[in-house]
Design an enzyme around this catalytic site. Structure first.
Site, PDB file in Angstrom:
ATOM      1  CG  HIS A  60      -7.199  22.122  17.192  1.00  8.50           C
ATOM      2  ND1 HIS A  60      -7.244  23.464  17.660  1.00  8.50           N
ATOM      3  CD2 HIS A  60      -6.567  21.378  18.034  1.00  8.50           C
ATOM      4  CE1 HIS A  60      -6.338  23.432  18.762  1.00  8.50           C
ATOM      5  NE2 HIS A  60      -5.866  22.176  19.036  1.00  8.50           N
ATOM      6  CD  GLU A  71      -4.396  -0.658   2.369  1.00  3.13           C
ATOM      7  OE1 GLU A  71      -4.137  -0.685   1.113  1.00  3.13           O
ATOM      8  OE2 GLU A  71      -3.552  -0.708   3.193  1.00  3.13           O
ATOM      9  CE  LYS A 126      -2.187  -0.819   6.337  1.00  2.11           C
ATOM     10  NZ  LYS A 126      -1.052  -1.028   5.736  1.00  2.11           N
ATOM     11  CB  CYS A 142      -0.382  -2.506 -15.313  1.00  2.08           C
ATOM     12  SG  CYS A 142      -1.843  -1.307 -15.425  1.00  2.08           S
ATOM     13  CE  LYS A 177       2.490  -5.603  -1.536  1.00  2.00           C
ATOM     14  NZ  LYS A 177       1.979  -5.170  -0.115  1.00  2.00           N
ATOM     15  CG  ASN A 204       2.850  -2.306 -16.492  1.00  2.66           C
ATOM     16  OD1 ASN A 204       1.836  -2.878 -17.074  1.00  2.66           O
ATOM     17  ND2 ASN A 204       3.808  -2.859 -15.747  1.00  2.66           N
ATOM     18  N   GLY A 205       2.164   2.234 -16.797  1.00  2.00           N
ATOM     19  CA  GLY A 205       2.578   3.504 -16.853  1.00  2.00           C
ATOM     20  C   GLY A 205       1.258   4.485 -17.309  1.00  2.00           C
ATOM     21  CD1 TRP A 208      -5.228  -0.379  -9.996  1.00  2.00           C
ATOM     22  CD2 TRP A 208      -4.612   1.370 -11.053  1.00  2.00           C
ATOM     23  NE1 TRP A 208      -5.635   0.872  -9.182  1.00  2.00           N
ATOM     24  CE2 TRP A 208      -5.149   1.890  -9.719  1.00  2.00           C
ATOM     25  CE3 TRP A 208      -4.042   2.315 -11.952  1.00  2.00           C
ATOM     26  CZ2 TRP A 208      -5.324   3.132  -9.451  1.00  2.00           C
ATOM     27  CZ3 TRP A 208      -3.985   3.744 -11.462  1.00  2.00           C
ATOM     28  CH2 TRP A 208      -4.797   4.152 -10.565  1.00  2.00           C
ATOM     29  NE  ARG A 249       3.717  -5.824  -8.377  1.00  2.00           N
ATOM     30  CZ  ARG A 249       5.104  -5.209  -8.534  1.00  2.00           C
ATOM     31  NH1 ARG A 249       5.141  -4.255  -9.165  1.00  2.00           N
ATOM     32  NH2 ARG A 249       5.937  -5.949  -8.011  1.00  2.00           N
ATOM     33  CD  GLU A 299       0.167   1.029   8.332  1.00  2.00           C
ATOM     34  OE1 GLU A 299       0.370   2.168   7.588  1.00  2.00           O
ATOM     35  OE2 GLU A 299       0.275  -0.141   7.991  1.00  2.00           O
TER      36      GLU A 299
HETATM   37  O1  M6R Z   1       5.530  -0.209  -2.174  1.00  2.00           O
HETATM   38  P1  M6R Z   1       5.778   0.985  -1.025  1.00  2.00           P
HETATM   39  O2  M6R Z   1       5.992   0.833   0.140  1.00  2.00           O
HETATM   40  O3  M6R Z   1       6.559   2.217  -1.716  1.00  2.00           O
HETATM   41  O4  M6R Z   1       4.407   1.334  -1.534  1.00  2.00           O
HETATM   42  C1  M6R Z   1       3.787   2.662  -0.894  1.00  2.00           C
HETATM   43  C2  M6R Z   1       1.989   2.598  -0.568  1.00  2.00           C
HETATM   44  O5  M6R Z   1       1.436   2.651  -1.784  1.00  2.00           O
HETATM   45  C3  M6R Z   1       1.715   1.475   0.300  1.00  2.00           C
HETATM   46  O6  M6R Z   1       2.240   1.416   1.391  1.00  2.00           O
HETATM   47  C4  M6R Z   1       0.176   1.440   0.301  1.00  2.00           C
HETATM   48  O7  M6R Z   1      -0.234   2.542   1.289  1.00  2.00           O
HETATM   49  C5  M6R Z   1      -0.493   0.266   0.823  1.00  2.00           C
HETATM   50  N1  M6R Z   1      -1.431  -0.089   0.236  1.00  2.00           N
HETATM   51  C6  M6R Z   1      -0.630   0.321   2.277  1.00  2.00           C
HETATM   52  O8  M6R Z   1      -1.070  -0.926   2.891  1.00  2.00           O
END
Ligand code: M6R
Length: 628
Positions: A517, A501, A498, A2, A623, A113-114, A85, A27, A494
């Site tokens: 396994h 998501e 990518k 948020c 984000k 937020n929170g 969010w 956010r 990683e």
């Molecule tokens: O701001 P941060 O690097 O702490 O965020 C961590 C994750 O939320 C962030 O890397 C998330 O996995 C991304 N969407 C990946 O692309």
């Protein structure tokens, strides 16, 4: 998660607030809204769809752009805004913020937020007292509590309500009886209050980067359980017991903060992928002129020379950077190193010694679990270091030491340039540690290899069209498995993240040896394998693994070094990485190619299916994950 933006000053508060919300939009983006006081007290109803009494508000499901298009252009005295969010309750108009008390003429408008952990209990108590709730949010409980306690002293009611809350919050609120003020409070969630003395304006946001182009400010970052009262030209800060406290004001130049721009690229993600060579060149040219590479750590050389155990922490992509660096640091600097997912570390009662170092890695510096894990380490008296892209973030403010990435604003939810910057900074950190601990660094991996990263990335980006053609042959598959060994294992994790998501396609990364396994049970012609084969030490084993999946019909897309004679004969498609790179540079190379691959597959998949895709704002994500 948020975003909050609020404005009190001489400019048009509504327009400024909409613009500010654009700066925090990544956010959370399922709904957005604004509230404020109408400047003119007139009987006539404004054109706003829900104007009642003196508080004007407008909120709706959808983006900030949609809000900007639809909100009536009212003249407000001040404005508070939010982009959501969803945590409690579906993303819909009712649950969008601002939340208001449920009366026909609302007295209170509040954005939050929170997450309030005890909201169900509080809601139950309030309902027994006859309070009506109109939303499914935890936020409405805060509004109703303030209303419950309010007699005529708003600050008192606000403080009393906050004392009842368990959980995390950044809150900004207004009350119709106090049209000259904005109240704000925070606990475990960032909230920055900026003051521009020249323009005589106050700006409030969950992210000070949203203050872009607002000149030179003095910024107060609210600490836990502090309450702020913002009036024209004045800011007072109180503790929970309403004792006035002097607050720190940090000089903050918002003048040079760039206004978010795609610079002609179709998406921020693509722009940020293409930013990488310049970001790398900037960091490495600045940092590698002479030893010590990390000036920030020089005053602490003695302490760092004694470090004998390192724990690297992060979430999501930042955890992948941690995992990668754990291979490198043990290999090069010869220090016991483990990488932990921050949300797990904090609950596992870790054993840390007096010479342990805990490194928290984060793009935003506001990830709730990473902050909590850092605090858990600090509670144990351990030295902490943050590696972060956002100056003044909570992580930066709380860690003993910080290495700032300076990768520039990363807007796309999908992290790309922050990840490679983290890898580069961790490489420098590794070399720095090796030097201060007098560990000779082998020739295979030295500064020269780091300096080759920027031109190497450029040459990979030059293959965009080729990678797009490969992507078009894979974009119709519904699931993928990514495999790698050694440092290519975290690289494959990683790459899978990518793709998953931004496309909504199922993609998982595995250490290639783990295939037998379990996951091999899934392999058939409908299940492509993306293989990261550029680790020379494990190359022969990768060849075997690919023969095994080929025998079971899986389409194979491999990434390997240009000199490789074997993999291209087995794989259906091969992306060749530049010649002559060392093991570590090949991780950067594979990562850059995988970012482009994920982008292109997602773009084609999104166009050809009815998946509701927005590459920069993937469904259900945000984000910055400020809830645990
Ligand atoms: O701001 P941060 O690097 O702490 O965020 C961590 C994750 O939320 C962030 O890397 C998330 O996995 C991304 N969407 C990946 O692309």
């Amino acid at each position: 998660m948020c975003g909050i933006f609020a404005y009190l000053g001489p400019e048009n508060p509504l327009a400024t607030c909409v613009r500010g919300l654009k700066g925090v939009e990544s956010r959370g983006y399922d709904s957005a809204g604004i509230a404020g006081f109408l400047k003119r007290r007139e009987k006539k109803q404004p054109r706003g769809k829900k104007h009642r009494g003196e508080i004007f508000f407008f909120k709706q499901t959808g983006s900030v752009d949609a809000l900007a298009r639809n909100i009536p252009p009212e003249k407000l005295a001040l404005a508070i805004g939010h982009t959501r969010w969803a945590t409690h309750g579906k993303p819909n108009d009712r649950n969008a913020h601002p939340q208001l008390d449920a009366s026909s003429e609302p007295a209170i408008a509040l954005v939050h937020n929170g997450a309030i952990d005890n909201y169900a209990h509080l809601k139950h108590l309030l309902e027994r007292k006859g309070r009506l709730f109109r939303s499914d949010t935890d936020t409405e409980v805060i509004v109703q509590l303030i209303k419950e306690y309010y007699r005529s002293n708003l600050l008192e009611a606000f403080a009393k309500a906050l004392k009842e809350l368990e959980g995390s919050f950044a809150i900004v609120a207004i009350h119709k009886d106090h049209p000259d003020q904005i109240l704000a409070a925070a606990r475990s969630c960032p909230l920055a209050i900026g003051w521009n003395a020249e323009k005589k304006e106050h700006l409030i946001s969950s992210d000070p980067n949203a203050f872009f182009k607002r000149g030179d400010l003095k910024v107060t970052f609210l600490e836990n359980d502090q309450i702020a009262v913002v009036r024209e030209g004045s800011l007072e800060v109180f503790d929970q017991n309403l004792e006035a406290i002097s607050h720190k004001q940090v000089p903050f130049s918002a003048r040079d903060l760039p206004e978010p721009s795609k610079e002609g690229f179709e998406h921020y993600m693509l722009k940020e992928i293409f930013d990488q060579p310049a970001v790398m060149a900037n960091m490495l040219s600045k940092r590698t002129k002479h030893f010590p590479f990390l000036d920030e750590l020089v005053p602490y050389t003695n302490a760092f020379s004694e470090i004998d155990q390192i724990t690297l922490l992060g979430c999501g992509t930042s955890w992948h950077a941690a995992l990668l660096a754990s291979y490198l640091i043990e290999d090069v600097a010869k220090i016991t190193t483990r990488a932990e997912i921050a949300s797990e570390f904090r609950y596992r009662n870790p054993v840390l010694g007096k010479n342990s170092l805990v490194v928290a890695i984060s793009q935003s510096g506001e990830t709730a679990d990473t902050i909590a894990a850092l605090r858990a380490a600090k509670m144990r008296g351990v030295r902490t270091l943050s590696i972060c892209n956002v100056n003044y973030s909570t992580l930066v403010r709380e860690a003993d030491h910080t290495l700032l990435l300076e990768a520039g604003l990363e807007i796309s939810v999908c992290s790309t340039k922050a990840f490679t910057s983290q890898m580069a900074m961790l490489s420098l950190f590794c070399l720095h540690l090796a030097k201060v601990q007098s560990i000779p660094v082998a020739d295979v991996w030295n500064l020269r290899s780091l300096q080759s990263i920027a031109p190497m990335m450029k040459s990979i980006l030059g293959k965009k069209e080729e990678i797009a053609r490969v992507a078009s042959r894979y974009a119709h598959y519904k699931k993928f498995i990514f495999l790698g060994r050694n440092a290519m294992y975290p690289a494959s994790l990683e790459a899978a993240l990518k793709l998953m998501e931004i496309s909504g396609i199922v993609a998982n990364g595995y250490p290639a040896a783990e295939l037998k396994h379990g996951p091999i049970a899934l392999i058939d012609e409908s299940f492509p394998v993306v293989a990261f084969c550029a680790n020379k030490q494990t190359h022969a084993k990768m060849v075997n693994n690919l023969l095994e999946v080929k025998a079971r019909g899986a389409p194979i897309l491999a990434m390997t070094f240009e000199e490789d004679q074997e993999i291209p004969k087995i794989a259906d498609d091969t992306i060749l990485l530049p010649r002559g790179l060392d093991e570590w540079s090949l991780v950067f190379a594979s990562t850059t190619a995988a970012q482009l691959l994920a982008y292109e597959i997602a773009r084609i998949y999104g166009q050809e299916t009815d998946y509701p895709y927005d590459i920069d704002k993937p469904r259900n994500l945000a984000k910055c994950v400020t809830v645990e």
